[in-house]
Enzyme design. Structure first.
Site, mmCIF file in Angstrom:
data_model
loop_
_atom_site.group_PDB
_atom_site.id
_atom_site.type_symbol
_atom_site.label_atom_id
_atom_site.label_comp_id
_atom_site.label_asym_id
_atom_site.label_seq_id
_atom_site.Cartn_x
_atom_site.Cartn_y
_atom_site.Cartn_z
ATOM 1 N N LYS A 278 -2.398 15.704 -5.755
ATOM 2 C CA LYS A 278 -3.182 16.899 -6.040
ATOM 3 C C LYS A 278 -2.687 17.570 -7.321
ATOM 4 O O LYS A 278 -1.538 17.396 -7.719
ATOM 5 C CB LYS A 278 -3.046 17.903 -4.882
ATOM 6 C CG LYS A 278 -3.695 17.487 -3.577
ATOM 7 C CD LYS A 278 -3.443 18.536 -2.512
ATOM 8 C CE LYS A 278 -4.106 18.146 -1.188
ATOM 9 N NZ LYS A 278 -5.577 18.231 -1.259
ATOM 10 N N ARG A 352 -8.319 12.461 8.191
ATOM 11 C CA ARG A 352 -9.138 11.583 9.035
ATOM 12 C C ARG A 352 -8.363 10.336 9.471
ATOM 13 O O ARG A 352 -8.666 9.748 10.506
ATOM 14 C CB ARG A 352 -10.425 11.214 8.298
ATOM 15 C CG ARG A 352 -10.229 10.404 7.044
ATOM 16 C CD ARG A 352 -11.421 10.476 6.100
ATOM 17 N NE ARG A 352 -11.493 11.766 5.434
ATOM 18 C CZ ARG A 352 -12.464 12.113 4.591
ATOM 19 N NH1 ARG A 352 -13.432 11.248 4.305
ATOM 20 N NH2 ARG A 352 -12.462 13.298 4.024
#
Length: 494
Positions: A278, A352
């Site tokens: 990020k 996920r």
């Protein structure tokens, strides 16, 4: 904080602060009766416009004569007494009482008779708002707040008669317990990554279970998860020196054999993005990536406090997503516990990957329903902002129940489609499924990914990326969606 409900006359209450509700004309009964005792002082203040007439606006009258209360807080109800206005009113009362720095107060709530809700709803929300307004987080401050400073410790909710008194007491207790659950969720979310690791969350679960016969806790470590074939989960956890944990909090408050509700939280205690790193700006806020897990802890705390007669399993998929020499790389392929193979196109789509194996593990509980909660996609913020959570589900009845619970609790969710036409975005040339589906409909394709691992039970997904925390000057965890989840569980009990 102690909140009690009792019956009695407002003018006779000896208190540091008496809270009264008033309309523009000052004609509401409790207000009028106290106003008479003060020689019309209160109505004179309202008449000259000292109290702005919009829902939730307040005016503190520091000195009054003719009644036993030391001061009076006037609260405007606005033109229409419906739930939306009542939420603003309750928040206004809570802020004013905390700001007044009184230790106790009495709220005469009869004048808040709503058109679309009953008194039990009102007292639940009012109690929750009052307790939540006093929340502070200074665990890591070297200088704590002045312990001798006045702090709101007790609030009496006053009704004129005894109608629904016992029901109102229960509702107030539910509001307090919900606020306590939100406080735990906020505490966990606000802790930095070095003080809230996956194993720290396991210890937090054990603290919840201490002295609670109905709650048992176990946690699977990485060796156990590897043996179970949870290679999708491990693809996230393996890049960190902090050991991943699958935490199971099993609350048996219902009948033996009753199918449990499973609440599953994403617990990424810090998310760097992994190899798909990020940007550095605001990366500190990635400590909030475990707020889904925090909401499960908070909901379980509330369930325990209320001793609800229902079976609920709180699961937390806890891991740290770090870049390392052994971390997963874009293009890696792993086999999930379900046997489905996953091509990891982006290591920052890690939530996920831990949730899918946890969903497969949840099958063994033969659940009545599974609800997963996750700060899953930035796309959710673009779709719904910071006001409403996203809801996706493979079961209309479950989705309707969660949607309704959110509306009742003032912790709203909005259902997005889970249409098969979105599934093709997850096609992979090399595995059964890719872990991302491109920029379009990112929240929906994330839900589509999870749905492939939730075919054996009614399942819903709450994406709380926009609602679980705030940035900027108000930076911090919000405690959402604990109110929604608690209301959903309460609805299953009743």
């Amino acid at each position: 904080m102690e909140i009690t409900v009792k019956s009695g006359g407002a003018a006779k209450q000896q208190t540091q602060c008496l809270v009264l509700f008033t309309d523009a004309k000052g004609e509401l009964p409790a207000f009028s009766s106290v106003d008479q005792e003060t020689g019309g002082l209160l109505s004179a203040l309202v008449a000259r416009g000292d109290l702005k007439q919009s829902a939730g606006q307040t005016l503190m009258v520091p000195t009054v004569t003719g009644i036993k209360a030391e001061r009076v807080l006037l609260v405007a109800t606005g033109e229409e007494l419906k739930a939306a206005a009542a939420e603003k009113i309750c928040a206004g009362v809570a802020r004013a009482l905390i700001g007044a720095r009184v230790q106790e107060a009495v709220i005469a709530f009869d004048d808040l008779e709503l058109e679309d809700r009953d008194s039990t709803w009102l007292l639940n929300i009012l109690s929750r708002e009052i307790v939540s307004a006093g929340y502070t987080f200074n665990e890591f401050k070297s200088k704590k707040a002045d312990k001798d400073a006045a702090k709101l410790e007790a609030v009496t909710l006053l009704q004129a008669g005894r109608k629904a008194l016992e029901e109102n007491k229960v509702a107030a207790a539910q509001g307090v317990a919900t606020a306590n659950g939100m406080a735990l969720a906020r505490d966990l979310g606000n802790r930095p990554g070095n003080a809230c690791t996956p194993k720290d969350l396991t210890e937090e679960a054990k603290k919840l279970a201490k002295g609670v016969a109905k709650l048992s806790v176990k946690a699977l470590g990485e060796d156990e998860m590897t043996k179970l074939g949870m290679h999708s989960f491990m693809s996230v956890s393996k890049g960190s020196s902090e050991e991943g944990q699958l935490i199971i909090m099993d609350y048996k408050g219902g009948q033996k054999g009753d199918q449990p509700i499973v609440l599953l939280g994403k617990g990424i205690t810090f998310d760097t993005g992994g190899i798909s790193l990020k940007p550095g700006a605001a990366m500190d806020e990635m400590k909030f990536d475990m707020c889904g897990a925090a909401s499960v802890f908070g909901t379980m705390k509330t369930i325990i406090e209320l001793e609800l007669p229902i079976n609920v399993i709180g699961m937390v998929a806890a891991a740290e997503n770090m870049p390392a020499g052994n971390a997963s790389k874009p293009g890696d392929i792993v086999t999930s516990m379900s046997g489905q193979t996953i091509e990891i196109l982006n290591t920052d789509a890690e939530g996920r990957l831990v949730l899918c194996d946890a969903l497969t593990y949840a099958e063994r509980f033969k659940p009545k329903a599974v609800v997963d909660i996750a700060t899953l996609t930035g796309a959710c913020i673009f779709a719904l902002g910071h006001t409403i959570s996203a809801l996706l589900s493979n079961n209309d009845e479950l989705a309707d129940s969660l949607f309704s619970a959110g509306n009742v609790a003032g912790d709203k969710a909005w259902r997005l489609p889970l249409d098969d036409s979105y599934q093709k975005q997850l096609d992979s040339n090399f595995a059964d499924i890719a872990n991302i589906g491109g920029r379009p409909a990112g929240t929906i394709t994330a839900g589509c990914f999870l749905s492939r691992f939730a075919k054996e039970f009614p399942w819903a997904h709450l994406d709380v990326a926009g609602t679980a925390s705030k940035s900027g000057g108000d930076k911090g965890a919000t405690g959402r969606p604990v109110p929604l989840l608690v209301q959903y569980v309460l609805d299953q009990v009743s």
